[in-house]
Write an enzyme that holds these catalytic residues in place. Structure first.
Site, PDB file in Angstrom:
ATOM      1  N   HIS A 120      -0.177   4.011  -7.977  1.00  0.00           N
ATOM      2  CA  HIS A 120      -0.845   3.611  -9.209  1.00  0.00           C
ATOM      3  C   HIS A 120      -0.545   4.619 -10.319  1.00  0.00           C
ATOM      4  O   HIS A 120      -0.087   5.727 -10.074  1.00  0.00           O
ATOM      5  CB  HIS A 120      -2.360   3.530  -9.001  1.00  0.00           C
ATOM      6  CG  HIS A 120      -3.002   4.865  -8.779  1.00  0.00           C
ATOM      7  ND1 HIS A 120      -2.896   5.563  -7.589  1.00  0.00           N
ATOM      8  CD2 HIS A 120      -3.772   5.647  -9.597  1.00  0.00           C
ATOM      9  CE1 HIS A 120      -3.561   6.700  -7.683  1.00  0.00           C
ATOM     10  NE2 HIS A 120      -4.093   6.787  -8.893  1.00  0.00           N
ATOM     11  N   HIS A 174      -2.969   4.450  -2.764  1.00  0.00           N
ATOM     12  CA  HIS A 174      -2.237   3.269  -3.218  1.00  0.00           C
ATOM     13  C   HIS A 174      -1.463   3.608  -4.495  1.00  0.00           C
ATOM     14  O   HIS A 174      -2.034   4.164  -5.428  1.00  0.00           O
ATOM     15  CB  HIS A 174      -3.200   2.111  -3.487  1.00  0.00           C
ATOM     16  CG  HIS A 174      -2.500   0.803  -3.616  1.00  0.00           C
ATOM     17  ND1 HIS A 174      -2.441  -0.108  -2.583  1.00  0.00           N
ATOM     18  CD2 HIS A 174      -1.797   0.259  -4.644  1.00  0.00           C
ATOM     19  CE1 HIS A 174      -1.749  -1.170  -2.980  1.00  0.00           C
ATOM     20  NE2 HIS A 174      -1.352  -0.970  -4.225  1.00  0.00           N
ATOM     21  N   GLN A 227      -2.178   5.653 -14.561  1.00  0.00           N
ATOM     22  CA  GLN A 227      -3.408   5.621 -15.341  1.00  0.00           C
ATOM     23  C   GLN A 227      -3.096   5.599 -16.834  1.00  0.00           C
ATOM     24  O   GLN A 227      -2.000   5.951 -17.258  1.00  0.00           O
ATOM     25  CB  GLN A 227      -4.278   6.846 -15.019  1.00  0.00           C
ATOM     26  CG  GLN A 227      -4.711   6.917 -13.568  1.00  0.00           C
ATOM     27  CD  GLN A 227      -5.560   8.131 -13.276  1.00  0.00           C
ATOM     28  OE1 GLN A 227      -6.680   8.253 -13.769  1.00  0.00           O
ATOM     29  NE2 GLN A 227      -5.040   9.053 -12.480  1.00  0.00           N
ATOM     30  N   HIS A 259       0.798  -1.217   0.000  1.00  0.00           N
ATOM     31  CA  HIS A 259       0.000   0.000   0.000  1.00  0.00           C
ATOM     32  C   HIS A 259       0.837   1.276   0.000  1.00  0.00           C
ATOM     33  O   HIS A 259       0.337   2.348  -0.336  1.00  0.00           O
ATOM     34  CB  HIS A 259      -0.937  -0.003   1.215  1.00  0.00           C
ATOM     35  CG  HIS A 259      -2.027   1.014   1.154  1.00  0.00           C
ATOM     36  ND1 HIS A 259      -2.901   1.121   0.084  1.00  0.00           N
ATOM     37  CD2 HIS A 259      -2.382   1.992   2.031  1.00  0.00           C
ATOM     38  CE1 HIS A 259      -3.755   2.107   0.309  1.00  0.00           C
ATOM     39  NE2 HIS A 259      -3.463   2.652   1.479  1.00  0.00           N
ATOM     40  N   ASN A 306       0.312  10.325 -11.574  1.00  0.00           N
ATOM     41  CA  ASN A 306       0.311  11.459 -10.667  1.00  0.00           C
ATOM     42  C   ASN A 306       0.768  10.962  -9.304  1.00  0.00           C
ATOM     43  O   ASN A 306       0.200  10.010  -8.766  1.00  0.00           O
ATOM     44  CB  ASN A 306      -1.083  12.075 -10.549  1.00  0.00           C
ATOM     45  CG  ASN A 306      -1.571  12.637 -11.864  1.00  0.00           C
ATOM     46  OD1 ASN A 306      -0.805  13.220 -12.622  1.00  0.00           O
ATOM     47  ND2 ASN A 306      -2.853  12.467 -12.148  1.00  0.00           N
TER      48      ASN A 306
END
Length: 318
Positions: free
Chosen positions: A158, A156, A160, A105, A145
């Site tokens: 990540h 968490h 896109q 996480h 971002n």
């Protein structure tokens, strides 16, 4: 086990999303239930009480009301009837995907092992190729971002992917500049730019056999580094196996450099620039690169885009 990507927000079943596995060797699928709040509130080891054991595509489905809040969809709603002779509307056709980097996480990109980041490069490549198969998609934009300063709402780690039905204006202008340079010199602008940077040497941050990280002559931000391929390629799918591994290595080292500046997890926007799809062939004059837009100008001060930068697109990088 990871990375995994979440595909939003096409509706295949009324309430229950399906999971399709990233690995070609795995053909099984199983149902998961998740909503927008669950994505933000719970670590992604499980959804609907089921463990995620392999890299997987999770199609999280939403009601039409929630669907309307997403920027892009392959089943877009009809626009509101607000068009005038000046202001035009059209359905917001496109695709949105979220890629989770790790089951941990709090572990961010520079903290991942190189072989894990290489899996991420492979997944980016797969998604670029797959999204490009939709002939209505004209540009596939991979980005990350990082940090509250740039508006991250899901903690968490990540990234896109957006598939646009048009080429965004910034990309149009960049490609027009590249084409203008090619027409005048018969050279790739980014190849020539990279040659100048290598000859100068002062702004080279690091390099390996296939990629260079540098702070461009024209950088809009104090720490706005670029990563460029040494070979003239246009997208991830054209990279060799060794080039993909070296991209993973330099991504880890470049993002780690940000964190070492002020000894904290440095916020940034990472944007991957590849050729447009389903349109004009730009292979002669466009060149794969990654740009970082870090909003900090010191450990505790933000570099704001003020009137000149915002109102005139005239940046000062002294």
């Amino acid at each position: 086990m990871f990375p995994v990507f979440y595909q939003f927000p096409d509706i295949h079943h009324e309430n229950t999303p399906e999971v399709s596995h990233h690995s070609d060797e795995i053909s099984s699928s199983r149902p998961y239930t998740a909503d927008q709040h669950e994505l933000q509130a719970h670590p992604p080891e499980t959804y609907g009480g089921n463990p995620i054991q392999e890299p997987a595509l999770l199609c999280i489905q939403y009601s039409p009301e929630i669907l309307r809040s997403w920027a892009l969809s392959q089943n877009p709603p009809v626009p509101d009837d607000v068009e005038t002779r000046i202001y035009k509307t059209k359905p917001a056709y496109g695709k949105c995907e979220v890629i989770l980097y790790s089951p941990e996480h709090t572990v961010t990109l520079p903290e991942l092992p190189v072989d894990h980041i290489r899996e991420l490069v492979d997944l980016w490549t797969e998604r670029f190729v797959e999204i490009s198969k939709d002939e209505k998609i004209k540009y596939v934009f991979i980005f990350e971002n990082r940090g509250d300063v740039v508006g991250v709402t899901m903690p968490h780690p990540h990234g896109q992917i957006y598939g646009y039905s048009v080429i965004p204006k910034k990309l149009q202008l960049e490609m027009e500049s590249c084409k203008e340079h090619f027409d005048e010199t018969h050279n790739c602008l980014i190849c020539d730019m990279l040659e100048d940077e290598m000859n100068c040497g002062d702004r080279i941050i690091m390099e390996n056999e296939d990629f260079v990280t540098f702070l461009p002559f024209f950088s809009e931000y104090p720490y706005g580094m670029y990563i460029a391929a040494k070979r003239h390629v246009q997208n991830l799918s054209q990279l060799t196996d060794s080039e993909k591994t070296n991209l993973a290595k330099i991504l880890k080292e470049t993002t780690g450099t940000f964190d070492s500046l002020f000894d904290y997890k440095f916020p940034y926007m990472m944007c991957m620039y590849q050729n447009p799809v389903n349109g004009e062939d730009v292979s002669d004059y466009y060149h794969f690169h990654i740009a970082f837009y870090p909003p900090m100008r010191s450990a505790d001060k933000i570099k704001y885009n003020a009137s000149s930068e915002t109102g005139a697109w005239a940046h000062c990088n002294t």
